[in-house]
Enzyme design. Structure first.
Site, PDB file in Angstrom:
ATOM      1  N   LYS A 185       1.171  -2.691   8.955  1.00 12.71           N
ATOM      2  CA  LYS A 185       2.309  -1.773   8.948  1.00 12.71           C
ATOM      3  C   LYS A 185       3.492  -2.464   9.615  1.00 12.71           C
ATOM      4  O   LYS A 185       3.421  -2.855  10.780  1.00 12.71           O
ATOM      5  CB  LYS A 185       1.963  -0.473   9.677  1.00 12.71           C
ATOM      6  N   LEU A 197       0.826  -1.209   0.000  1.00  9.13           N
ATOM      7  CA  LEU A 197       0.000   0.000   0.000  1.00  9.13           C
ATOM      8  C   LEU A 197       0.857   1.254   0.000  1.00  9.13           C
ATOM      9  O   LEU A 197       0.425   2.305  -0.456  1.00  9.13           O
ATOM     10  CB  LEU A 197      -0.920   0.009   1.223  1.00  9.13           C
ATOM     11  N   GLY A 198       2.064   1.169   0.547  1.00  9.77           N
ATOM     12  CA  GLY A 198       2.940   2.337   0.587  1.00  9.77           C
ATOM     13  C   GLY A 198       4.082   2.118   1.545  1.00  9.77           C
ATOM     14  O   GLY A 198       4.235   1.054   2.152  1.00  9.77           O
ATOM     15  N   VAL A 223       3.797  -0.461   4.466  1.00  7.06           N
ATOM     16  CA  VAL A 223       2.416  -0.838   4.745  1.00  7.06           C
ATOM     17  C   VAL A 223       1.947  -1.785   3.647  1.00  7.06           C
ATOM     18  O   VAL A 223       2.115  -1.502   2.459  1.00  7.06           O
ATOM     19  CB  VAL A 223       1.489   0.394   4.811  1.00  7.06           C
ATOM     20  N   GLY A 283       6.933   4.625   4.258  1.00 12.79           N
ATOM     21  CA  GLY A 283       7.208   5.945   4.813  1.00 12.79           C
ATOM     22  C   GLY A 283       8.304   5.882   5.840  1.00 12.79           C
ATOM     23  O   GLY A 283       9.103   4.940   5.879  1.00 12.79           O
ATOM     24  N   GLY A 284       8.344   6.914   6.687  1.00 14.17           N
ATOM     25  CA  GLY A 284       9.441   7.043   7.628  1.00 14.17           C
ATOM     26  C   GLY A 284       9.522   5.915   8.638  1.00 14.17           C
ATOM     27  O   GLY A 284      10.582   5.605   9.155  1.00 14.17           O
ATOM     28  N   MET A 285       8.387   5.287   8.968  1.00 15.04           N
ATOM     29  CA  MET A 285       8.373   4.276  10.009  1.00 15.04           C
ATOM     30  C   MET A 285       8.439   2.863   9.460  1.00 15.04           C
ATOM     31  O   MET A 285       8.789   1.929  10.173  1.00 15.04           O
ATOM     32  CB  MET A 285       7.118   4.429  10.845  1.00 15.04           C
ATOM     33  N   GLY A 286       8.114   2.666   8.213  1.00 18.97           N
ATOM     34  CA  GLY A 286       8.168   1.330   7.645  1.00 18.97           C
ATOM     35  C   GLY A 286       7.302   1.213   6.412  1.00 18.97           C
ATOM     36  O   GLY A 286       6.889   2.202   5.811  1.00 18.97           O
ATOM     37  N   ASP A 288       0.262  13.400  14.390  1.00 17.26           N
ATOM     38  CA  ASP A 288       0.614  13.538  12.966  1.00 17.26           C
ATOM     39  C   ASP A 288      -0.646  13.581  12.104  1.00 17.26           C
ATOM     40  O   ASP A 288      -0.718  12.930  11.072  1.00 17.26           O
ATOM     41  CB  ASP A 288       1.533  12.402  12.523  1.00 17.26           C
TER      42      ASP A 288
END
Length: 679
Positions: A44, A22-23, A30, A25-28, A138
């Site tokens: 996630k 799905l995508g 998804v 980002g900064g944390m991991g 956030d």
């Protein structure tokens, strides 16, 4: 929008089958997953370098437990989590719908009942979140998704787990997205902590964005935006009526002047214009229920502060000290870590087997600015870095230690670092730092009389080991290497191991690699040089091979183009496999009935960034035919054929960072760069 799993992605986590991406980002990353009962879920997976941090795991466990108590009023429910998994993961309700950002991008600003519904839905979610003692931290348009037209807020509570763990944000960093941050999150001198009022401020920004298509404190840079948040009134042009007044109150500089989330709902339900919620009875019911939730007292977490409180006359202070902001789930560089005081705990057990983690790798000849940068010479500078005689020359001047600005990539688990190192002056040492977090990291020093390896805690060496050696006499170049295996660092010179040291600090599970020089005499200038550096993480699937951009023969390769500098004659690129669905399934032995086999294009990333010299005037082409005759599209692997001017090519790359291109090399030099056509 989902994308096919990469070959190295996990296919299952716990009880959940992973179906697609799905995508990230900064944390991991998804993933779209399937629960045992067949329900679709979003999974996630936390970044590998966070996975080995015991404090983060504890905070993650605590925040997930709180988040699971949030009632499902306009929120995506937290369904499951495993903080103790090798890579911790979180399972949440899958919301099959676009984000608010995507809706505004495609349809333009909202108005009337649609806008009112967004304001009510997000306020309802905040009331539910705050009622469970959770702070979102956030809230932004990307975290507001639409399911059958009803807004749902995602990712609540998890940002706190990252920000509250001190080594994940430096003193000049914080978790969040600048445009949506409340003033108190920038304030280093006030005793106020960022709590529920900061989320209410973000609600005001989100609603203003939904109504106007822009944020109310928008500046030309993150620093300018921060200064406007701190010193200027919001720009609410285009927003009118009772909603404008309520948004204005939510954007008050003083958090005590902002309404609570339940108070927002009371006002929104009382001032509803045109019976906006008549067609959304479920939203009305959720809002009325959430408005009566009593907020739970939340223990605020100290913020990672940025600069001094800014009055109108002091805005320049913030602009000068405003170094970096990290958006938790934006596709931007991952946040740095901050090392606390070194720990005396035993070495991390080899059973953690981080060698299975695929991280970044990179290659740079260091003969010109590429992934490492030059810094100017100055009489009063601590030192400088220049590119001379096809090598990176590091000079210490007013300081005994100087490091060069290099890539921001972080490496965790097993890795290898190899580089040609030269001690240029007798008092110098060529130094390599790895797992660098803020001002802490491990340091290997190659000196004329000895080789050293230990933990560097802001200049204080801990547990340093030394071995006498005369290999690095001034002017002599050797291939220096550091191999990290099972939490032990092995230093070799020209392939021969000279010493090894256990990596005992659990706070330094991952970090950057830096090159620099040390002046052992602590007086005068000293110099060390480096060339042909390679930083490599283990390859998870050895069957996947990518084109070699440094080879001597002619070749054309598809790449993600990170940078092209015509002045320095250099490009930074990541080789990828750009396949159609049929080729993808054939190469990776996937049954043709799989849905991925029907996809038009699939990209398989190498995670390897290579600095490639370019010809003085390489051919630049594009598939975008200005004549409209369609003669320039070219092929899937060779890129477009239409000539394009250098300025236009540079502008394309600026507007499409990591854009796909075909790069033609000969003798390791790029002779052609071609924009790829992406259907």
């Amino acid at each position: 929008m989902t994308r096919a799993l990469w070959p190295n992605d996990p296919r299952r986590l716990g009880d959940y089958e992973l179906l697609s991406r799905l995508g990230e980002g900064g944390m991991g990353a998804v993933y779209l997953g399937r629960a045992p009962g067949g329900r679709l879920v979003a999974v996630k997976v936390i970044r590998p370098e966070l996975a080995w941090d015991t404090e983060f795991r504890g905070r993650f466990r605590s925040e997930v437990s709180r988040a699971r108590e949030v009632p499902g009023f306009c929120t995506a429910a937290v369904l499951d989590a495993d903080p103790d998994h090798a890579t911790p993961y979180l399972v949440v309700e899958y919301v099959d719908g676009p984000s608010l950002r995507e809706v505004i991008k495609e349809q333009g600003p909202l108005s009337g009942g649609t806008l009112h519904g967004v304001a009510v839905g997000v306020a309802t979610a905040l009331a539910a979140i705050h009622g469970a003692g959770v702070i979102h931290r956030d809230l932004k348009p990307e975290n507001v998704l639409f399911a059958l037209g009803t807004p749902k807020v995602i990712d609540f509570g998890i940002a706190r787990a990252l920000e509250a763990t001190s080594r994940h944000t430096r003193t000049d960093q914080m978790v969040g997205t600048v445009s949506y941050m409340a003033p108190e999150r920038f304030d280093s001198e006030s005793d106020r902590e960022a709590g529920p009022p900061a989320d209410v401020f973000a609600w005001g920004v989100v609603v203003a964005y939904a109504a106007t298509g822009r944020t109310p404190f928008r500046g030309d840079s993150p620093g300018a935006t921060a200064a406007r948040i701190l010193t200027q009134p919001p720009d609410l042009a285009g927003l009118d009526g009772p909603l404008r007044d309520l948004v204005g109150r939510a954007l008050a500089k003083d958090p005590a002047q902002r309404p609570t989330a339940p108070e927002l709902l009371d006002r929104l339900l009382a001032t509803e214009s045109g019976k906006a919620l008549d067609q959304q009875p479920e939203l009305r019911q959720a809002a009325e229920a959430a408005a009566h939730i009593e907020p739970v007292h939340t223990d605020a977490v100290p913020r990672r502060r940025v600069g001094r409180t800014v009055a109108a006359a002091g805005a320049a202070v913030v602009l000068a000290t405003f170094a970096a902001f990290v958006a938790l789930d934006d596709p931007s560089p991952a946040p740095s870590f901050v090392a606390a005081a070194p720990s005396s705990v035993a070495a991390v057990p080899a059973a953690k087997a981080k060698s299975r983690v695929q991280g970044p790798s990179l290659i740079d000849g260091l003969d010109r600015p590429g992934q490492w940068k030059a810094t100017p010479k100055s009489d009063d500078a601590a030192g400088w870095c220049t590119f001379e005689a096809k090598r990176l020359l590091v000079t210490t001047s007013s300081s005994s230690v100087y490091t060069c600005t290099g890539p921001a990539d972080t490496f965790a688990g097993d890795q290898t670092i190899t580089v040609d190192a030269t001690v240029v002056t007798a008092e110098a040492c060529a130094a390599i730092w790895f797992r660098v977090v803020d001002r802490g990291g491990y340091q290997a020093s190659f000196c004329p009389a000895e080789i050293r390896l230990g933990l560097d805690n802001d200049g204080e060496m801990i547990g340093e080991q030394k071995v006498a050696s005369t290999l690095f006499r001034p002017g002599q170049t050797h291939r220096a290497a550091i191999a990290v295996r099972d939490e032990t660092a092995h230093v070799t010179v020209d392939g021969v191991e000279v010493l090894s040291v256990p990596l005992t600090d659990p706070l330094l599970a991952g970090g950057k690699v830096e090159l620099g020089a040390i002046n052992d005499a602590n007086s005068g200038d000293s110099m060390a040089a480096f060339a042909d550096v390679e930083l490599r993480s283990p390859t998870v699937d050895p069957q996947v091979t990518f084109p070699d951009l440094t080879g001597t023969g002619p070749a054309t390769s598809v790449v993600k183009l990170y940078a092209y500098d015509p002045a320095a004659h250099v490009a930074v690129a990541e080789p990828v496999l750009y396949l159609d669905g049929t080729d993808y399934c054939t190469r990776f032995k996937i049954k043709q009935g799989d849905g991925r086999c029907e996809q038009e294009t699939i990209i398989v990333e190498s995670h390897l960034k290579v600095t490639v010299p370019t010809a003085n005037r390489p051919a630049l082409t594009t598939w975008d035919d200005p004549t409209g005759e369609g003669d320039c599209i070219g092929t899937m692997r060779s890129g477009g054929l239409c000539p394009i001017k250098q300025a236009a090519f540079t502008a394309w790359l600026k507007g499409d960072p990591q854009g796909l291109a075909a790069i033609t090399t000969s003798g390791g030099t790029a002779t052609k760069l071609a924009q790829m056509y992406r259907p």
